[in-house]
Design a protein around this motif. Sequence first.
Motif, PDB file in Angstrom:
ATOM      1  N   GLY A  59      -4.070 -40.098  15.451  1.00  0.00           N
ATOM      2  CA  GLY A  59      -4.902 -39.056  15.169  1.00  0.00           C
ATOM      3  C   GLY A  59      -5.816 -38.706  16.650  1.00  0.00           C
ATOM      4  O   GLY A  59      -5.760 -39.568  17.383  1.00  0.00           O
ATOM      5  N   ASP A  60      -6.176 -37.459  16.557  1.00  0.00           N
ATOM      6  CA  ASP A  60      -7.020 -37.103  17.691  1.00  0.00           C
ATOM      7  C   ASP A  60      -8.218 -38.003  18.191  1.00  0.00           C
ATOM      8  O   ASP A  60      -8.551 -38.215  19.342  1.00  0.00           O
ATOM      9  CB  ASP A  60      -7.372 -35.735  17.817  1.00  0.00           C
ATOM     10  N   GLU A  61      -8.933 -38.437  17.063  1.00  0.00           N
ATOM     11  CA  GLU A  61     -10.187 -39.247  17.420  1.00  0.00           C
ATOM     12  C   GLU A  61      -9.796 -40.669  18.062  1.00  0.00           C
ATOM     13  O   GLU A  61     -10.533 -41.144  18.878  1.00  0.00           O
ATOM     14  CB  GLU A  61     -10.962 -39.635  16.014  1.00  0.00           C
ATOM     15  N   GLU A  62      -8.626 -41.263  17.465  1.00  0.00           N
ATOM     16  CA  GLU A  62      -8.244 -42.608  18.227  1.00  0.00           C
ATOM     17  C   GLU A  62      -7.780 -42.345  19.347  1.00  0.00           C
ATOM     18  O   GLU A  62      -7.966 -43.111  20.552  1.00  0.00           O
ATOM     19  CB  GLU A  62      -7.084 -43.019  17.311  1.00  0.00           C
ATOM     20  N   ALA A  63      -6.953 -41.328  19.921  1.00  0.00           N
ATOM     21  CA  ALA A  63      -6.606 -40.747  21.278  1.00  0.00           C
ATOM     22  C   ALA A  63      -7.891 -40.447  22.121  1.00  0.00           C
ATOM     23  O   ALA A  63      -7.765 -40.954  23.147  1.00  0.00           O
ATOM     24  CB  ALA A  63      -6.016 -39.392  21.154  1.00  0.00           C
ATOM     25  N   ARG A  64      -9.004 -39.884  21.761  1.00  0.00           N
ATOM     26  CA  ARG A  64     -10.056 -39.804  22.470  1.00  0.00           C
ATOM     27  C   ARG A  64     -10.677 -40.980  22.650  1.00  0.00           C
ATOM     28  O   ARG A  64     -11.247 -41.520  23.947  1.00  0.00           O
ATOM     29  CB  ARG A  64     -11.111 -38.766  21.813  1.00  0.00           C
ATOM     30  N   GLN A  65     -10.851 -42.167  21.848  1.00  0.00           N
ATOM     31  CA  GLN A  65     -11.158 -43.159  21.922  1.00  0.00           C
ATOM     32  C   GLN A  65     -10.602 -44.029  22.931  1.00  0.00           C
ATOM     33  O   GLN A  65     -11.289 -44.885  23.914  1.00  0.00           O
ATOM     34  CB  GLN A  65     -11.525 -44.032  20.441  1.00  0.00           C
ATOM     35  N   ALA A 125     -12.017 -45.563  26.554  1.00  0.00           N
ATOM     36  CA  ALA A 125     -12.092 -46.996  26.721  1.00  0.00           C
ATOM     37  C   ALA A 125     -11.131 -47.160  28.178  1.00  0.00           C
ATOM     38  O   ALA A 125     -11.325 -48.028  29.104  1.00  0.00           O
ATOM     39  CB  ALA A 125     -11.437 -47.668  25.537  1.00  0.00           C
ATOM     40  N   ALA A 126      -9.806 -46.271  28.123  1.00  0.00           N
ATOM     41  CA  ALA A 126      -9.008 -46.567  29.517  1.00  0.00           C
ATOM     42  C   ALA A 126      -9.975 -46.155  30.745  1.00  0.00           C
ATOM     43  O   ALA A 126     -10.034 -46.957  31.671  1.00  0.00           O
ATOM     44  CB  ALA A 126      -7.910 -45.786  29.374  1.00  0.00           C
ATOM     45  N   THR A 153      -7.793 -50.965  16.853  1.00  0.00           N
ATOM     46  CA  THR A 153      -7.156 -49.456  17.312  1.00  0.00           C
ATOM     47  C   THR A 153      -6.618 -49.960  18.963  1.00  0.00           C
ATOM     48  O   THR A 153      -7.056 -50.959  19.523  1.00  0.00           O
ATOM     49  CB  THR A 153      -8.207 -48.278  17.304  1.00  0.00           C
ATOM     50  N   PRO A 154      -5.952 -49.042  19.452  1.00  0.00           N
ATOM     51  CA  PRO A 154      -5.862 -49.252  20.873  1.00  0.00           C
ATOM     52  C   PRO A 154      -6.899 -49.427  21.777  1.00  0.00           C
ATOM     53  O   PRO A 154      -6.943 -50.149  22.603  1.00  0.00           O
ATOM     54  CB  PRO A 154      -4.765 -47.983  21.292  1.00  0.00           C
ATOM     55  N   ALA A 155      -7.789 -48.856  21.512  1.00  0.00           N
ATOM     56  CA  ALA A 155      -9.003 -48.547  22.293  1.00  0.00           C
ATOM     57  C   ALA A 155      -9.785 -50.064  22.094  1.00  0.00           C
ATOM     58  O   ALA A 155     -10.319 -50.529  22.861  1.00  0.00           O
ATOM     59  CB  ALA A 155     -10.047 -47.481  21.746  1.00  0.00           C
ATOM     60  N   ASP A 156      -9.890 -50.620  20.716  1.00  0.00           N
ATOM     61  CA  ASP A 156     -10.411 -51.896  20.394  1.00  0.00           C
ATOM     62  C   ASP A 156      -9.656 -53.349  21.357  1.00  0.00           C
ATOM     63  O   ASP A 156     -10.381 -53.683  21.892  1.00  0.00           O
ATOM     64  CB  ASP A 156     -10.080 -52.198  18.985  1.00  0.00           C
ATOM     65  N   HIS A 157      -8.514 -52.792  21.660  1.00  0.00           N
ATOM     66  CA  HIS A 157      -7.693 -53.969  22.454  1.00  0.00           C
ATOM     67  C   HIS A 157      -8.352 -53.684  23.826  1.00  0.00           C
ATOM     68  O   HIS A 157      -8.564 -54.881  24.251  1.00  0.00           O
ATOM     69  CB  HIS A 157      -6.434 -53.548  22.395  1.00  0.00           C
ATOM     70  N   LEU A 158      -8.531 -52.683  24.292  1.00  0.00           N
ATOM     71  CA  LEU A 158      -9.136 -52.574  25.759  1.00  0.00           C
ATOM     72  C   LEU A 158     -10.405 -53.031  25.810  1.00  0.00           C
ATOM     73  O   LEU A 158     -10.834 -53.517  26.870  1.00  0.00           O
ATOM     74  CB  LEU A 158      -8.973 -51.079  26.276  1.00  0.00           C
ATOM     75  N   GLU A 159     -11.336 -52.777  24.844  1.00  0.00           N
ATOM     76  CA  GLU A 159     -12.725 -53.021  24.881  1.00  0.00           C
ATOM     77  C   GLU A 159     -12.782 -54.654  24.891  1.00  0.00           C
ATOM     78  O   GLU A 159     -13.653 -55.171  25.398  1.00  0.00           O
ATOM     79  CB  GLU A 159     -13.469 -52.382  23.776  1.00  0.00           C
TER      80      GLU A 159
END
Length: 133
Positions: free
Chosen positions: A87-93, A97-98, A58-64
Motif C-alpha cells: 500500500g501507499d503508506e508503506e511506500a511512503r514509509q 526511511a531510504a 515492513t521494508p522501512a523497518d528493515h532500513l530503520e
Amino acid sequence: VAAIHEADWAILGPGSWFTSVLPHLLVPELAEALTTTKARRMVVLNLVPQEGETDGYTPADHLEVLSAHAPALRLDMIVVDPTSIRGDEEARQLTKAAAALGAQVHTAEVAADGELPYHDPERLAAALRPLLP
C-alpha cells in the motif's frame, strides 16, 4: 576490507536480516570500510519478512534496523520488489526511511515465480545491470 575500498559498489542483501546482512556491520573493520568506502552502496531488500526473525517488519523497518546498527552508514540505492510493499503508506514509509540513509528507492520485479519467496537470479541481475554503471 581492501576489496570494499576498491569496489565500485558494495551491495548488502538479500538475506536473513539479523544473521546474514547485519553481521557485516558488527565487525568493526567491515563497518568502518562500508561507511568510508568511495564505492556506492546498495541494499537489496528481502521479499517478505523472515519467520522467526523479522516477523511483521515492513521494508522501512528493515532500513530503520540497519540504520540503528550502523548510524554512520549512508546508502545510494534500495532495491525492492513491488510485491513487498503493501500500500501507499508503506511506500511512503520506505521512501522516508531510504531518504534518511541518503538513498533512492528502485522498484523492480525480482521475485521468482512460485509459492516460495525467493529472488530470481536472472531478474535480479537484469534489475541491477542498469543501476551499476
